[in-house]
Design a protein around this motif. Structure first.
Motif, PDB file in Angstrom:
ATOM      1  N   VAL A 118       0.840  -1.207   0.000  1.00  0.00           N
ATOM      2  CA  VAL A 118       0.000   0.000   0.000  1.00  0.00           C
ATOM      3  C   VAL A 118       0.872   1.253   0.000  1.00  0.00           C
ATOM      4  CG1 VAL A 118      -1.680   1.316   1.363  1.00  0.00           C
ATOM      5  CG2 VAL A 118      -1.975  -1.154   1.058  1.00  0.00           C
ATOM      6  N   ARG A 119       1.976   1.195   0.801  1.00  0.00           N
ATOM      7  CA  ARG A 119       2.857   2.362   0.909  1.00  0.00           C
ATOM      8  C   ARG A 119       3.602   2.625  -0.398  1.00  0.00           C
ATOM      9  NH1 ARG A 119       5.552   2.651   6.713  1.00  0.00           N
ATOM     10  NH2 ARG A 119       6.923   1.058   5.892  1.00  0.00           N
ATOM     11  N   ASN A 120       3.840   1.507  -1.137  1.00  0.00           N
ATOM     12  CA  ASN A 120       4.381   1.607  -2.500  1.00  0.00           C
ATOM     13  C   ASN A 120       5.706   2.390  -2.604  1.00  0.00           C
ATOM     14  OD1 ASN A 120       4.216   0.916  -5.194  1.00  0.00           O
ATOM     15  ND2 ASN A 120       3.075   2.763  -5.757  1.00  0.00           N
ATOM     16  N   ARG A 121       6.616   2.093  -1.665  1.00  0.00           N
ATOM     17  CA  ARG A 121       7.949   2.717  -1.761  1.00  0.00           C
ATOM     18  C   ARG A 121       8.882   1.735  -2.453  1.00  0.00           C
ATOM     19  NH1 ARG A 121       8.147   4.820   4.477  1.00  0.00           N
ATOM     20  NH2 ARG A 121       6.434   6.294   4.299  1.00  0.00           N
ATOM     21  N   ASP A 122       9.531   2.200  -3.480  1.00  0.00           N
ATOM     22  CA  ASP A 122      10.346   1.321  -4.317  1.00  0.00           C
ATOM     23  C   ASP A 122      11.376   0.504  -3.536  1.00  0.00           C
ATOM     24  OD1 ASP A 122      10.739   0.549  -7.091  1.00  0.00           O
ATOM     25  OD2 ASP A 122      12.768   1.294  -6.736  1.00  0.00           O
ATOM     26  N   ALA A 123      12.123   1.164  -2.653  1.00  0.00           N
ATOM     27  CA  ALA A 123      13.184   0.468  -1.912  1.00  0.00           C
ATOM     28  C   ALA A 123      12.605  -0.651  -1.044  1.00  0.00           C
ATOM     29  CB  ALA A 123      13.957   1.462  -1.058  1.00  0.00           C
ATOM     30  N   GLU A 124      11.475  -0.397  -0.428  1.00  0.00           N
ATOM     31  CA  GLU A 124      10.845  -1.405   0.427  1.00  0.00           C
ATOM     32  C   GLU A 124      10.326  -2.576  -0.388  1.00  0.00           C
ATOM     33  OE1 GLU A 124       9.279   1.501   4.064  1.00  0.00           O
ATOM     34  OE2 GLU A 124       7.815   0.453   2.811  1.00  0.00           O
ATOM     35  N   LEU A 125       9.741  -2.279  -1.549  1.00  0.00           N
ATOM     36  CA  LEU A 125       9.199  -3.340  -2.403  1.00  0.00           C
ATOM     37  C   LEU A 125      10.323  -4.255  -2.902  1.00  0.00           C
ATOM     38  CD1 LEU A 125       6.649  -1.194  -4.444  1.00  0.00           C
ATOM     39  CD2 LEU A 125       6.064  -3.085  -2.923  1.00  0.00           C
ATOM     40  N   ARG A 126      11.508  -3.668  -3.111  1.00  0.00           N
ATOM     41  CA  ARG A 126      12.615  -4.457  -3.653  1.00  0.00           C
ATOM     42  C   ARG A 126      13.376  -5.247  -2.593  1.00  0.00           C
ATOM     43  NH1 ARG A 126      16.238  -1.406  -5.411  1.00  0.00           N
ATOM     44  NH2 ARG A 126      15.289   0.657  -5.474  1.00  0.00           N
ATOM     45  N   THR A 127      13.267  -4.869  -1.320  1.00  0.00           N
ATOM     46  CA  THR A 127      14.032  -5.579  -0.280  1.00  0.00           C
ATOM     47  C   THR A 127      13.166  -6.467   0.610  1.00  0.00           C
ATOM     48  OG1 THR A 127      13.864  -3.616   1.102  1.00  0.00           O
ATOM     49  CG2 THR A 127      15.907  -3.889  -0.133  1.00  0.00           C
ATOM     50  N   PHE A 128      11.850  -6.439   0.394  1.00  0.00           N
ATOM     51  CA  PHE A 128      10.958  -7.205   1.272  1.00  0.00           C
ATOM     52  C   PHE A 128      11.279  -8.698   1.266  1.00  0.00           C
ATOM     53  CE2 PHE A 128       7.045  -9.254   2.692  1.00  0.00           C
ATOM     54  CZ  PHE A 128       6.780  -8.528   3.840  1.00  0.00           C
ATOM     55  N   HIS A 129      11.781  -9.211   0.145  1.00  0.00           N
ATOM     56  CA  HIS A 129      12.036 -10.658   0.029  1.00  0.00           C
ATOM     57  C   HIS A 129      13.052 -11.161   1.053  1.00  0.00           C
ATOM     58  CE1 HIS A 129      15.987 -10.297  -1.897  1.00  0.00           C
ATOM     59  NE2 HIS A 129      15.496  -9.194  -2.425  1.00  0.00           N
ATOM     60  N   ARG A 130      13.895 -10.285   1.595  1.00  0.00           N
ATOM     61  CA  ARG A 130      14.859 -10.726   2.623  1.00  0.00           C
ATOM     62  C   ARG A 130      14.114 -11.186   3.860  1.00  0.00           C
ATOM     63  NH1 ARG A 130      18.683  -5.500   2.495  1.00  0.00           N
ATOM     64  NH2 ARG A 130      19.208  -5.572   0.283  1.00  0.00           N
ATOM     65  N   LEU A 131      13.123 -10.409   4.267  1.00  0.00           N
ATOM     66  CA  LEU A 131      12.293 -10.778   5.421  1.00  0.00           C
ATOM     67  C   LEU A 131      11.516 -12.054   5.106  1.00  0.00           C
ATOM     68  CD1 LEU A 131      11.054 -10.030   8.207  1.00  0.00           C
ATOM     69  CD2 LEU A 131       9.263  -8.829   6.954  1.00  0.00           C
ATOM     70  N   SER A 132      10.970 -12.127   3.894  1.00  0.00           N
ATOM     71  CA  SER A 132      10.165 -13.291   3.505  1.00  0.00           C
ATOM     72  C   SER A 132      10.943 -14.587   3.646  1.00  0.00           C
ATOM     73  CB  SER A 132       9.695 -13.148   2.054  1.00  0.00           C
ATOM     74  OG  SER A 132       8.874 -12.020   1.917  1.00  0.00           O
ATOM     75  N   VAL A 133      12.182 -14.603   3.157  1.00  0.00           N
ATOM     76  CA  VAL A 133      12.975 -15.837   3.178  1.00  0.00           C
ATOM     77  C   VAL A 133      13.289 -16.253   4.616  1.00  0.00           C
ATOM     78  CG1 VAL A 133      15.183 -16.860   2.524  1.00  0.00           C
ATOM     79  CG2 VAL A 133      13.893 -15.539   0.871  1.00  0.00           C
ATOM     80  N   ILE A 134      13.567 -15.282   5.477  1.00  0.00           N
ATOM     81  CA  ILE A 134      13.880 -15.600   6.878  1.00  0.00           C
ATOM     82  C   ILE A 134      12.655 -16.226   7.563  1.00  0.00           C
ATOM     83  CG2 ILE A 134      14.445 -14.598   9.145  1.00  0.00           C
ATOM     84  CD1 ILE A 134      16.078 -12.450   7.572  1.00  0.00           C
TER      85      ILE A 134
END
Ligand code: HEM
Length: 131
Positions: free
Chosen positions: A97-113
């Motif tokens: 929803v916040r749609n910030r590019d940097a956050e959208l591109r780095t979220f997968h690090r949290l996902s994998v953990i």
């Protein structure tokens, strides 16, 4: 009923794995990934709920002590992993929803953990049920 619980948990594994790895390969969080996280969470919660119902009914006992210890590890890490998955899902919605590019591109690090932590109850449950 145990079979139904195991099928639900395995569907959760499929949905989480597909979502987490599709996100990682895409290199960017997309709505489709969040839909898969949500589906995984629904399967995860219903499977866990069914398993705790079965355990309360107390009709099944693990055949070996090791199996029993692993079942406790499954129950404890499973509840932690379920809460983490719920937080992960809500956070993914916020990031979308916040749609910030940097956050959208780095979220997968949290996902994998979070996904790796979730695998602990899955495999201890599977091994514990077999012992
Ligand atoms: C993330 C994955 C999993 C979670 C969160 C989970 C969660 C739980 C919980 C909360 C219980 C109740 C334990 C108690 O209160 O004593 C339980 C019991 C059980 N689970 Fe799982 N589990 C998972 C995976 C698995 C898998 C993969 C299998 C087997 C292939 C499995 C087989 C069992 C069995 C046989 C019981 C015992 C039921 C009984 O006492 O009769 N679980 N699980």
């Amino acid at each position: 009923m145990l079979v139904a619980a195991i099928i639900l948990i395995s569907l959760a594994l499929v949905a989480y794995t597909a979502g987490v790895w599709a996100e990682r390969i895409a290199g960017r969080l997309r709505p489709f990934h969040v839909v898969l996280f949500g589906a995984g969470l629904a399967f995860d919660a219903s499977g866990t709920w069914l398993m705790s119902l079965i355990a309360q009914a107390g009709t099944h006992d693990s055949a070996t002590a090791t199996g029993g210890v692993l079942m406790n590890v499954m129950a404890v890490t499973g509840l932690i992993a379920l809460v983490l998955m719920a937080v992960h899902f809500l956070w993914a919605v916020v990031v979308l929803v916040r749609n910030r590019d940097a956050e959208l591109r780095t979220f997968h690090r949290l996902s994998v953990i979070v996904w790796a932590i979730w695998l602990i109850p899955y495999f201890t449950g599977m091994i514990g049920a077999m012992l």
